[in-house]
Each structure stands twice: as C-alpha cells, then as structure tokens.
Design an enzyme around this catalytic site. Structure first.
Site, PDB file in Angstrom:
ATOM      1  N   MET A   1      79.234  16.284  62.207  1.00 13.53           N
ATOM      2  CA  MET A   1      77.944  15.761  62.646  1.00 13.53           C
ATOM      3  C   MET A   1      77.158  15.303  61.428  1.00 13.53           C
ATOM      4  O   MET A   1      76.912  16.068  60.501  1.00 13.53           O
ATOM      5  CB  MET A   1      77.155  16.830  63.408  1.00 13.53           C
ATOM      6  CG  MET A   1      75.826  16.314  63.963  1.00 13.53           C
ATOM      7  SD  MET A   1      75.008  17.497  65.044  1.00 13.53           S
ATOM      8  CE  MET A   1      74.416  18.693  63.833  1.00 13.53           C
ATOM      9  N   CYS A   2      76.794  14.039  61.395  1.00 16.95           N
ATOM     10  CA  CYS A   2      76.002  13.468  60.310  1.00 16.95           C
ATOM     11  C   CYS A   2      74.854  12.667  60.902  1.00 16.95           C
ATOM     12  O   CYS A   2      74.822  12.406  62.108  1.00 16.95           O
ATOM     13  CB  CYS A   2      76.861  12.554  59.433  1.00 16.95           C
ATOM     14  SG  CYS A   2      78.231  13.400  58.605  1.00 16.95           S
ATOM     15  N   GLY A   3      73.907  12.292  60.065  1.00 16.24           N
ATOM     16  CA  GLY A   3      72.780  11.493  60.509  1.00 16.24           C
ATOM     17  C   GLY A   3      72.729  10.177  59.762  1.00 16.24           C
ATOM     18  O   GLY A   3      72.933  10.135  58.548  1.00 16.24           O
TER      19      GLY A   3
END
Length: 298
Positions: free
Chosen positions: A1-3
C-alpha cells in the site's frame, strides 16, 4: 500500500504555491506509506539550461569542491545548489550527459536522482512531513509535480528504493502496486542498454516507458503498451517536461481519484489528498477508468 499525489497547474498564478500544495497532499497520504517519500517538481526551465539532481549519504565530503571539479571536467560553467543530502547542478543542457559520465569518476558515491531541463527529484527514507521539510519543498515553485509515500513490499527501504524513479531526461514515475514480471523485463531492458540501478519493480516500469519513448513512442503510446507488456497490479502517474499521465491496470484494484478545474488537474490515491485544493468543491471529480490513459500537457 502506497500513496500517490500529482498536480498539474493550468493557472500560472498558482505556480509559486505548487510545492506548498503538493506537500500538503503528500503528508495527507502518510498512513499509506510511512517508510520513505519523494517528490518531483517541474519548473524553473531556461532555454539552453540543464540540471542534474544528485544525492549523497556523505554530502559534506562529496559536495565539497564538486562545483569546480565538475566544471573543469566538462569545460563549462557549473552552479551547485545544495539541499540537505541532495544538490542541483545547473549547467548547459548539452553538457548534461557528459557531466553524468564525469560524476561517476569524480564522485562515485553520488547517486543521480534526475536529469533534464526542468525536473528536480528529492527523496529520502522517513515520514513524508520530515522528507518534505528537509528539502523545503513547500517553498518550491513550478508548473507540475508528482509525489509518493512508500510502504515497501518489493525491495529494501532505502533512498534509491524510494519513488519517484527517473530513467529518462525529464521523465519520472510513481507507482502503487506490484509488477510480477519485473525480473524478466529488467533482464530484457538491460540487454537493450537501458540503465537500471535497483531491484525495485517500479524502476523497471519507469525504464520500460523510457525505452519505449526512446524508440519513437509517445508517452500515451508507451502507457498503452504497458497494459499488454506489464503483468501485475498498478496505478502509474508519470511526469514529463510538459505534463503528466495516469494509467491503471485492467483490474484497477489500487485506489485512485482525479479532480479537474479551470486552474488545475489533481491526482490522489484517496480523495482526502485533494480536499484542501482551491475550488475543489466545484471540481469535476472522477475515478480513472481501468486500462485508460489520461494525459495533460502545457
């Protein structure tokens, strides 16, 4: 999970606030990626001028006398602007490739973050707010930029493993997802002479797009080809000298939202990254479609 965040400005009056707006967007995505962060800013372009952004873990030693040493090596004027562990080397655009080769001998511990006429990339390990503060990103101006907060899954938490990845002049890529065929594609690209420095799958994605464009494809065509040649789950935001592009894989399980007004186009992994942008309440807001290429340029 990255932004992921991205901001493309149509309204030139907002350019002095680009860094401030991108920083706020990036910090909002901290819980999606607290390991490391990075940002690419496009701006301050001048005819005939080029720049190299470099990083060093031993900046005091490596940056000392670098300006004069490099100027002698390429027989041209060089100006160094230091920002913490990074420095921007301003020099003639036709000397950028020669300077990059010279740096490998003059300062072998230096890492080139980006090269071109417009792009500057700053990235380090740490929380987004701390990384942005180290490089004073909020005070930077420009026409567009993209940023990334990382939660490592494919490789170690290092400066080189942080996004954005730049594998071509004034090009960069940030990515949320995981590419399953990056090892075989890395070998293929390296046989073609493409420079790849890490084991990170995102760098392979960036190198693939650069390779396609070096062989005559437009960015849009390269992104279209990626839908067939890259396996896995991905949302890409790509920066070029003139604009930025977005594409999601056919399944599109990684979150993404976009907003457009007369003043800007914005991208965020989640809507909360966009909520403080000016005029967002009147923006056209949508979720990018799977297997669809979006691109804006000046």
């Amino acid at each position: 999970m990255c932004g992921i965040v991205g901001l493309f400005l149509k309204d030139k009056s907002l350019e002095p606030k680009l860094g401030e707006m991108l920083t706020e967007m990036l910090v909002t995505m901290t819980d999606r990626g607290p390991d490391s962060a990075g940002i690419a800013i496009y701006g301050n372009q001048h005819d005939g001028a080029g720049k190299l952004t470099v990083q060093s873990d031993s900046a005091d030693a490596d940056f000392a006398d670098l300006e004069s040493d490099l100027a002698r090596a390429i027989d041209s004027q060089v100006t160094l602007r230091r920002k913490d562990t990074h420095a921007v080397l301003d020099l003639p655009a036709d000397k950028v490739a020669q300077a990059r080769q010279a740096l490998a001998e003059l300062r072998p511990n230096l890492r080139v973050m980006s090269a071109g006429e417009s792009i500057e990339i700053y990235k380090e390990v740490g929380l987004p707010k701390d990384v942005a503060a180290r490089f004073d990103v909020s005070r930077m101006s420009g026409s567009h930029g993209i940023g990334h907060t990382r939660m490592a899954t494919e490789s170690a938490v290092t400066t080189l493993g942080a996004h954005p990845f730049s594998t071509g002049a004034d090009q960069c890529l940030v990515h949320n997802g995981s590419l399953s065929n990056h090892n075989s594609l890395r070998r293929k690209l390296m046989r073609e002479g493409v420079r790849i420095e890490t084991k990170n799958d995102t760098e392979v994605g960036a190198a693939y797009l650069s390779w396609k464009m070096q062989n005559g494809a437009t960015l849009g065509e390269a992104l279209e080809s990626s839908l067939n040649d890259l396996d896995g789950f991905f949302t890409f935001v790509v920066g070029t000298k003139d604009g930025f592009g977005v594409v999601r894989d056919p399944i599109a399980c990684k979150p993404a939202v976009m907003a457009e007004t007369d003043q800007y186009v914005a991208f965020g992994s989640e809507y909360r990254a966009l909520v403080n942008l000016p005029g967002i309440e009147n923006a056209r807001v949508w979720e990018p479609e799977p297997s669809t290429v979006y691109f804006w340029n000046h």
